[in-house]
Design an enzyme around this catalytic site. Structure first.
Site, PDB file in Angstrom:
ATOM      1  N   GLY A 258       0.852  -1.184   0.000  1.00 57.70           N
ATOM      2  CA  GLY A 258       0.000   0.000   0.000  1.00 57.70           C
ATOM      3  C   GLY A 258       0.884   1.227   0.000  1.00 57.70           C
TER       4      GLY A 258
ATOM      5  CD  GLN B 129       3.998   5.747   2.317  1.00 55.89           C
ATOM      6  OE1 GLN B 129       2.963   5.200   1.952  1.00 55.89           O
ATOM      7  NE2 GLN B 129       5.039   5.058   2.749  1.00 55.89           N
TER       8      GLN B 129
ATOM      9  CB  CYS C 258       6.227   2.071   6.793  1.00 52.86           C
ATOM     10  SG  CYS C 258       5.632   3.560   5.975  1.00 52.86           S
ATOM     11  CG  LEU C 259       6.859   1.065   0.651  1.00 52.47           C
ATOM     12  CD1 LEU C 259       6.248   1.446  -0.689  1.00 52.47           C
ATOM     13  CD2 LEU C 259       7.814  -0.108   0.488  1.00 52.47           C
TER      14      LEU C 259
ATOM     15  CG  HIS D 128       0.517   1.306   7.579  1.00 53.32           C
ATOM     16  ND1 HIS D 128       1.596   0.858   8.306  1.00 53.32           N
ATOM     17  CD2 HIS D 128       1.036   2.086   6.583  1.00 53.32           C
ATOM     18  CE1 HIS D 128       2.715   1.356   7.775  1.00 53.32           C
ATOM     19  NE2 HIS D 128       2.396   2.100   6.724  1.00 53.32           N
ATOM     20  CD  GLU D 129      -0.687   2.433   3.145  1.00 51.82           C
ATOM     21  OE1 GLU D 129      -0.225   3.584   3.052  1.00 51.82           O
ATOM     22  OE2 GLU D 129       0.031   1.416   3.153  1.00 51.82           O
TER      23      GLU D 129
ATOM     24  CG  HIS E 286       1.253   6.874   5.625  1.00 51.84           C
ATOM     25  ND1 HIS E 286       2.504   7.273   5.988  1.00 51.84           N
ATOM     26  CD2 HIS E 286       1.351   5.538   5.375  1.00 51.84           C
ATOM     27  CE1 HIS E 286       3.327   6.223   5.971  1.00 51.84           C
ATOM     28  NE2 HIS E 286       2.648   5.160   5.607  1.00 51.84           N
TER      29      HIS E 286
HETATM   30 NI    NI Z   1       3.498   3.256   5.397  1.00 53.56          NI
END
Ligand code: NI
Length: 169
Positions: A47, A52, A100-101, A142-143, A146
């Site tokens: 995701g 991000q 997480c990226l 999680h998303e 963000h």
């Molecule tokens: Ni993330």
């Protein structure tokens, strides 16, 4: 391919609340989502949220068939959600490992609701809603975090359950 750089924890665009999308059926929104999809694929994520890649709009995408970062998780349908809203379905909270990226190489044990009801819009402004559970619900939470400037390390209860992926597993 419009692959963007995923910004990392500490970058300002990850710390601020993002703005709601007001223009649908719009070229900028379409290219944002294209960039997010290509970037998520390139980085191997399950995701990604617009902040991000440095865009402060309330847009998330997620979904995968098989993912090498989470090899034990079941497939999650590919979904685009604009201006997502989550509601709790139960009070059942479970711990699960997350990465997480924007926090590369690290994993932490994060409590999340087992089930959530989600709603939002697709890129044409049509309403999307449903109920997700397990890892699907975890990704959603999680998303959406963000979009409010929250990263998974902020949610970890016991910092002993936070560390480098190649040391933990
Ligand atoms: Ni993330």
């Amino acid at each position: 391919m419009p692959i963007k750089t995923v910004v990392k924890m500490g970058n300002k665009s990850l710390a601020n609340a993002s703005l709601s999308v007001t223009n649908f059926c719009d070229g900028e929104l379409i290219s944002l989502i294209d960039d997010m999809r290509d970037t998520m694929q390139q980085y191997g994520g399950v995701g990604i949220a617009a902040p991000q890649i440095g865009c402060s709009l309330r847009v998330i995408i997620f979904g995968f068939d098989k993912n090498s970062r989470y090899p034990n998780e079941r497939a999650v349908p590919f979904t685009i959600l604009v201006n997502p809203v989550l509601e709790n379905v139960t009070d059942n909270i479970i711990d699960g490992w997350e990465g997480c990226l924007s926090v590369p190489g690290l994993r932490g044990l994060v409590p999340r609701y087992h089930q959530v009801r989600y709603s939002g819009y697709d890129l044409n402004g049509n309403i999307i809603s449903g109920v997700a559970e397990g890892f699907h619900a975890r990704i959603l939470q999680h998303e959406v975090d963000h979009l409010d400037g929250i990263l998974f390390p902020h949610r970890i209860k016991d910092m002993k359950s936070f560390g480098y992926e190649d040391e933990l597993f």
